[in-house]
Design an enzyme around this catalytic site. Structure first.
Site, PDB file in Angstrom:
ATOM      1  N   GLY A  54      -2.444   8.647   1.211  1.00 49.95           N
ATOM      2  CA  GLY A  54      -2.062   9.312  -0.030  1.00 49.95           C
ATOM      3  C   GLY A  54      -0.660   9.878  -0.027  1.00 49.95           C
ATOM      4  N   ARG A  78       2.049   1.864  16.811  1.00 47.83           N
ATOM      5  CA  ARG A  78       2.835   1.808  18.057  1.00 47.83           C
ATOM      6  C   ARG A  78       2.065   2.439  19.216  1.00 47.83           C
ATOM      7  NH1 ARG A  78       7.914  -0.104  17.945  1.00 47.83           N
ATOM      8  NH2 ARG A  78       9.128  -0.014  16.026  1.00 47.83           N
ATOM      9  N   GLY A 129      -0.444   5.022   4.027  1.00 41.64           N
ATOM     10  CA  GLY A 129       0.965   5.218   3.697  1.00 41.64           C
ATOM     11  C   GLY A 129       1.712   3.968   3.299  1.00 41.64           C
ATOM     12  N   ASP A 137      -7.796  -0.285  -2.282  1.00 42.12           N
ATOM     13  CA  ASP A 137      -8.607   0.801  -2.843  1.00 42.12           C
ATOM     14  C   ASP A 137      -8.738   0.617  -4.345  1.00 42.12           C
ATOM     15  OD1 ASP A 137      -8.861   2.054  -0.424  1.00 42.12           O
ATOM     16  OD2 ASP A 137      -7.796   3.891  -0.998  1.00 42.12           O
ATOM     17  N   LYS A 159     -16.371   4.049   1.127  1.00 43.29           N
ATOM     18  CA  LYS A 159     -16.054   5.138   2.059  1.00 43.29           C
ATOM     19  C   LYS A 159     -17.176   6.165   2.112  1.00 43.29           C
ATOM     20  CE  LYS A 159     -10.975   5.262   1.699  1.00 43.29           C
ATOM     21  NZ  LYS A 159     -10.572   4.849   3.042  1.00 43.29           N
ATOM     22  N   GLY A 171      -4.075   1.870  -0.126  1.00 43.43           N
ATOM     23  CA  GLY A 171      -4.855   2.835  -0.895  1.00 43.43           C
ATOM     24  C   GLY A 171      -4.191   3.122  -2.215  1.00 43.43           C
ATOM     25  N   SER A 172      -3.507   4.251  -2.284  1.00 42.41           N
ATOM     26  CA  SER A 172      -2.857   4.653  -3.528  1.00 42.41           C
ATOM     27  C   SER A 172      -1.698   3.728  -3.883  1.00 42.41           C
ATOM     28  CB  SER A 172      -2.338   6.084  -3.379  1.00 42.41           C
ATOM     29  OG  SER A 172      -3.210   6.853  -2.586  1.00 42.41           O
TER      30      SER A 172
END
Lengths: 196, 298
Positions: free
Chosen positions: B157, B169, B218, B28, B85, B239-240
């Site tokens: 996030g 999973r 995550g 990101d 996005k 992402g973050s």
């Protein structure tokens, strides 16, 4: 095993290349006496007669080749190299992007993303000289072209934008993705050229 | 070569593009400088957006597609593919990104949904789409709508990998379970998970999703990324996790190497040393119901 083919497995569509070589070897009648392995470290190249450089992101793969100490082992690899898309960028002598550490194995100048962005990616039936006048269904994805090829390079096919298929000695380089279409004629031609 | 002999935007080209991203890290970025850092670190592509997910959480309000000016700046700054996005169901934001030349569109639950009933009819576009999923049924519904790539949703996030693990999973486990079923049982199962039977059968035959499946939501450390790869991801979105860490350049490079050597703990140990702080994490259980992003779109 009589035949061992390596596929550079640092990034990109590795499994499709493995499947395509397994199929091609099968069609040449040596499926049982051959194996296709992934190459991540220099030792993985041992005993390989050929190496495939897959499609993927050429800047990423080039950086990982250096990081994994594979640059010299690939540059001096004694077998044939089958390079598609990003692979064609890596195997050239000159590239329009200084960040690519070129392997200097095929004497040509390559432009990355020569057709444009993903929306300009296309499929077409491509005439290829060495396939006896028959065409090959070629899949071009953010593909490169060669804008110039040296006299030792045999040009197999070209489009308006430039050269899209070449051979030099034991090596073959293609702008497009034969591993995605199920047609193994180019793989078979490459394997025969290196004596398999 | 006559132009009418060329075919654009086919299913094969869309899935082929996704396939080229395998084994890679997609990062990101919110501006051209971050995009250059990502490219320099070895990202296979960048995801352009207005704010990274952890900032979207903090700001609240409606999160939308990025300003086209910013997307263009990012496109011009790097030579690797640029993704973007759009809100779930917002087909006009998707038309805009396609026009700008974005290479893949993420119809993302991280942005505020524009349509609570329908996702975008992705088959109408020439540009390929990636969509989030939490289980096999959701993944196959998105593929049926034309998604060329799936990413497990996780919980964006948060810097907490637990939901990413749960969703990976779920999908891998369901596909393993299909192997023990006959056709009739698969058809019944397809009805149960609200997915097309032919796609369920295709998963059983291939032992995997019919398209590339990345992990997202995550991932904050090289170990997180490698774990998702060991659980069966074809690659990862971060992402973050990169630009909210204390040293983005180092973190980006380390995650690229960890994905590359996901089965080699000694490499992961080496690249994880001295990275500084990862992004601050959130306990999933402390999120209010309206702060949970993964339940958007189903």
């Amino acid at each position: 095993m009589d035949v061992k083919i390596g596929v550079l497995a640092l990034q990109g569509n590795v499994s499709e290349h493995i499947d395509a070589f397994v199929l091609a070897l099968d069609r040449l009648g040596c499926g049982r006496s051959s194996e296709v392995v992934t190459v991540r470290h220099p030792a993985d190249l041992e005993g390989c007669q050929a190496l495939a450089l897959p499609g993927g992101e050429s800047t990423t793969i080039s950086r990982l080749i250096d990081k994994n100490h594979l640059y010299e082992p690939i540059r001096t690899f004694p077998g044939g190299i089958f390079a598609t898309c990003a692979g064609m960028v890596l195997i050239a002598t000159h590239v329009d992007d200084a960040r690519i550490h070129t392997l200097n194995l095929i004497d040509m100048t390559v432009d990355r993303n020569a057709f444009g962005r993903q929306r300009e990616s296309f499929e077409t039936d491509l005439p290829i000289d060495s396939l006896g006048g028959e065409s090959f269904h070629a899949i071009f994805i953010r593909a490169p072209v060669a804008t110039h090829a040296g006299t030792s390079v045999k040009v197999l096919s070209r489009l308006d934008q430039g050269i899209v298929a070449v051979e030099q000695e034991k090596h073959m380089a293609l702008s497009f993705h034969p591993e995605l279409g199920g047609d193994t004629r180019l793989h078979e031609r490459f394997l025969k050229k290196i004596g398999i | 070569m006559k132009l009418e002999e060329l075919r654009f935007g086919t299913e094969l080209l869309k899935r082929g593009f996704a396939s080229m991203q395998k084994g890679g890290v997609i990062m990101d970025v919110v501006n051209a400088d971050q995009a250059k850092i990502a490219e320099e670190a070895g990202a296979v592509a960048v995801m352009s957006l207005e704010r990274v997910p952890s900032d979207i959480r903090k700001m609240g309000g409606v999160a939308r597609m990025a300003d086209p000016q910013k997307v263009i700046e990012i496109i011009e700054a790097v030579s690797i593919p640029v993704m973007g996005k759009v809100r779930i169901g917002h087909f006009v934001e998707a038309q805009v990104l396609e026009t700008l030349g974005v290479d893949m569109i993420d119809e993302s639950e991280v942005l505020t949904p524009a349509d609570e009933q329908y996702h975008i009819d992705k088959k109408r576009f020439k540009v390929p789409f990636v969509c989030g999923a939490r289980d096999l049924g959701e993944a196959l519904r998105r593929i049926n709508e034309g998604a060329a790539m799936i990413r497990t949703k996780g919980e964006a996030g948060t810097g907490n990998v637990v939901e990413a693990v749960r969703h990976m999973r779920n999908i891998m486990g369901e596909i393993r379970m299909l192997k023990g079923m006959d056709k009739q049982e698969m058809t019944d199962y397809a009805r149960e998970i609200e997915a097309p039977a032919e796609l369920v059968i295709e998963c059983a035959e291939r032992g995997r999703l019919p398209v590339v499946n990345f992990s997202a939501g995550g991932i904050a450390t090289p170990s997180d990324a490698a774990m998702m790869m060991q659980l069966g991801a074809d690659g990862v979105f971060v992402g973050s996790g990169i630009f909210k860490s204390t040293n983005p350049e180092l973190m980006a490079k380390a995650i690229v190497e960890a994905v590359n050597h996901f089965n080699e703990p000694e490499v992961i140990a080496r690249v994880s040393r001295g990275l500084g702080d990862a992004m601050p994490g959130l306990d999933i259980h402390t999120l209010r119901e309206d702060e949970v992003l993964q339940t958007r779109g189903r």
